[in-house]
Design an enzyme around this catalytic site. Structure first.
Site, PDB file in Angstrom:
ATOM      1  N   HIS A 103       0.827  -1.217   0.000  1.00  0.00           N
ATOM      2  CA  HIS A 103       0.000   0.000   0.000  1.00  0.00           C
ATOM      3  C   HIS A 103       0.857   1.261   0.000  1.00  0.00           C
ATOM      4  CE1 HIS A 103      -3.507  -2.538   1.306  1.00  0.00           C
ATOM      5  NE2 HIS A 103      -2.529  -3.228   1.863  1.00  0.00           N
ATOM      6  N   SER A 142      16.834  20.760 -15.978  1.00  0.00           N
ATOM      7  CA  SER A 142      15.630  21.526 -16.273  1.00  0.00           C
ATOM      8  C   SER A 142      16.039  22.784 -17.039  1.00  0.00           C
ATOM      9  CB  SER A 142      14.949  21.911 -14.957  1.00  0.00           C
ATOM     10  OG  SER A 142      14.189  23.090 -15.115  1.00  0.00           O
ATOM     11  N   LYS A 151      17.631  21.278 -10.666  1.00  0.00           N
ATOM     12  CA  LYS A 151      16.956  20.006 -10.944  1.00  0.00           C
ATOM     13  C   LYS A 151      17.889  18.930 -11.465  1.00  0.00           C
ATOM     14  CE  LYS A 151      13.463  19.007 -10.243  1.00  0.00           C
ATOM     15  NZ  LYS A 151      12.206  19.032 -11.008  1.00  0.00           N
ATOM     16  N   GLU A 189      11.002   8.085 -16.486  1.00  0.00           N
ATOM     17  CA  GLU A 189       9.646   8.590 -16.766  1.00  0.00           C
ATOM     18  C   GLU A 189       9.196   8.227 -18.178  1.00  0.00           C
ATOM     19  OE1 GLU A 189       9.149  12.827 -15.135  1.00  0.00           O
ATOM     20  OE2 GLU A 189      11.279  12.408 -14.950  1.00  0.00           O
TER      21      GLU A 189
END
Ligand code: ARG
Length: 471
Positions: free
Chosen positions: A155, A276, A282, A289
């Site tokens: 979970h 970024s 970043k 992704e």
């Protein structure tokens, strides 16, 4: 002039010709189509439909075309519809009118299916190599951190401590199943439709089994109607590929979380991280992704192919031409994802201290403590309750379960209505016994079953995987 132009008077409408053309996509089948043609020519020779010099001329011409395809010098003519028509015309340009005998006893329907099966065979073999590559990277990473402990989650909440190696080996299991599924699809794809003709079977006594064997197929297909319209092998492969991508998307998702500084479990190497355009701070896991994101496209490719086949009448229908783009795209995506994740895992930096610290939080050893109480004769349900009380006490004090006092353990046991609990509460060794059970090492050691996270079990699995993968 179209090969099939005899029946028609008018010229094809340019928009219709554009609409039906598949050359841009099926050009990928060129080498497979040539291999199928060479075997077919030899079969025509054996059946007495071509003389030996004709066979020689055609095979020589096809081999010449193969060299041209390989060095990129073959000129493709978009007016010629697809790769098959292009190659037939190119053959005639090369060897003259004898090329007109090539299509004897053959339809594009059995020809396309043959070429696609040959393509599938070599492609899934390269996918298998790529999957082994990622498995090796996972096992290598696990072997570099054999003792690292981490929180196992259910979970998405901390559940029990597990070895980091155990977690990585879970992906090895998935990839092994993926390999099995692809191999299974390959096995059923590995039959030769050549000789099925357009739908009814070739009109000449072709020795289909010899041709099949020459192409490395297990056998010939058994029903010409089925063979000309069958794309089960495309669906099976796409299903295996889609599930493989789903597995990679799960790994990708974990990499995204683990590399978040709040977790800080891992750091993707610079070479596999992205920056970024606006935020100088970043460090983004775009590679992971995109694996996750492209899984959507691959699932769509499987769905599109199933939908294309649904309700299709038997025999070849032009709809079937739409099988190639999804198969080619999905296998390309899986291949690229396997390769890029192999690089990510090979260079992944793991922070064992952060993993260890996370495993020490969240009362992950609670069930190990309950199991220890069961060993002392307390029913599991009662033990669960007692440990629940202990978690509350520990939470109130801001300490872990292994840091509780003997008196605190005893008080929780004394509260229980289980007679064995009351007895255990007065045991002078209680504190030492339960503290040992509540450590992370104690909890890991308890899970000493096949497939469990006890260090000796994981080490054995790791050794077995390394041996299987030849590392
Ligand atoms: N490019 C077509 C395909 O891939 C060739 C088959 C055409 N067959 C036919 N009977 N018109 O399916």
């Amino acid at each position: 002039m179209k090969t099939w132009g005899g029946r028609f008077e008018g010229q094809p409408d340019p928009a219709a010709a554009d609409f039906t053309r598949s050359l841009e996509i099926d050009v990928e089948l060129a080498l497979d189509d040539i291999a199928g043609s060479i075997a077919h020519v030899r079969g025509l020779g054996r059946a007495g439909l071509l003389t030996d010099p004709e066979v020689e001329a055609l095979v020589g011409g096809l081999e010449g075309l193969r060299a041209d395809v390989e060095d990129g010098s073959l000129e493709w003519d978009p007016a010629l519809e697809d790769v098959h028509m292009n190659l037939e015309f190119a053959l005639e340009a090369r060897v003259g009118p004898v090329a007109r005998k090539l299509h004897t006893g053959r339809s594009r329907n059995d020809q396309v299916s043959t070429g696609l099966r040959l393509w599938l065979r070599r492609t899934v073999d390269s996918l298998d190599d790529a999957a082994v590559g990622l498995e090796r990277a996972l096992v290598g990473l696990a072997a570099r951190h054999p003792d690292a402990v981490m929180p196992g989650h259910t979970h998405v909440q901390p559940a029990q401590p597990v070895l980091f190696a155990h977690h990585l080996l879970a992906y090895v299991e998935m990839l092994e199943r993926d390999r099995g599924r692809v191999a299974d699809a390959r096995r059923r794809a590995n039959v030769s439709p050549l000789g099925s003709g357009a739908i009814a079977g070739a009109g000449f006594p072709l020795d289909r089994e010899t041709t099949a064997a020459e192409l490395g197929f297990e056998s010939g297909t058994r029903n010409s109607i089925d063979a000309s319209g069958d794309r089960d092998f495309v669906v099976e492969t796409l299903a295996a590929v889609a599930l493989g991508m789903v597995h990679l998307s799960r790994l990708a998702e974990e990499l995204v979380w683990w590399s978040n500084p709040r977790f800080g479990f891992v750091r993707l190497a610079d070479a596999h991280s992205t920056g970024s355009s606006m935020l100088p701070n970043k460090r983004n896991p775009d590679v992971a992704e995109l694996v996750r994101g492209r899984t959507a496209d691959v699932i769509g490719r499987l769905t599109a192919t199933l939908a294309m086949l649904k309700g299709l009448p038997l025999g070849y229908q032009r709809d079937l031409q739409e099988d190639k783009a999804p198969l080619f795209a999905a296998t390309r995506t899986l291949r690229a994802s396997l390769d890029v994740l192999t690089g990510v895992m090979e260079s992944l930096v793991v922070d064992e201290a952060r993993l260890q610290a996370a495993a020490a939080e969240g009362y992950l050893t609670a069930v190990a403590l309950a199991d220890a109480l069961v060993e002392r004769g307390i029913a599991f349900r009662s033990a669960h309750h007692v440990v629940g009380r202990l978690v509350r006490v520990a939470e109130g004090r801001g300490v872990g379960l292994a840091a509780l006092e003997g008196a605190e353990y005893a008080a929780a046991l004394a509260e229980s209505d289980d007679p064995a609990a009351a007895k255990l509460a007065s045991d002078p060794e209680l504190g030492a016994f339960l503290r040992a059970a509540a450590t992370v090492d104690g909890a890991l050691a308890r899970c000493d079953v096949i497939g469990g996270t006890a260090p000796r079990r994981v080490q054995a699995e790791l050794a077995a995987a390394a041996e299987r993968l030849g590392i």
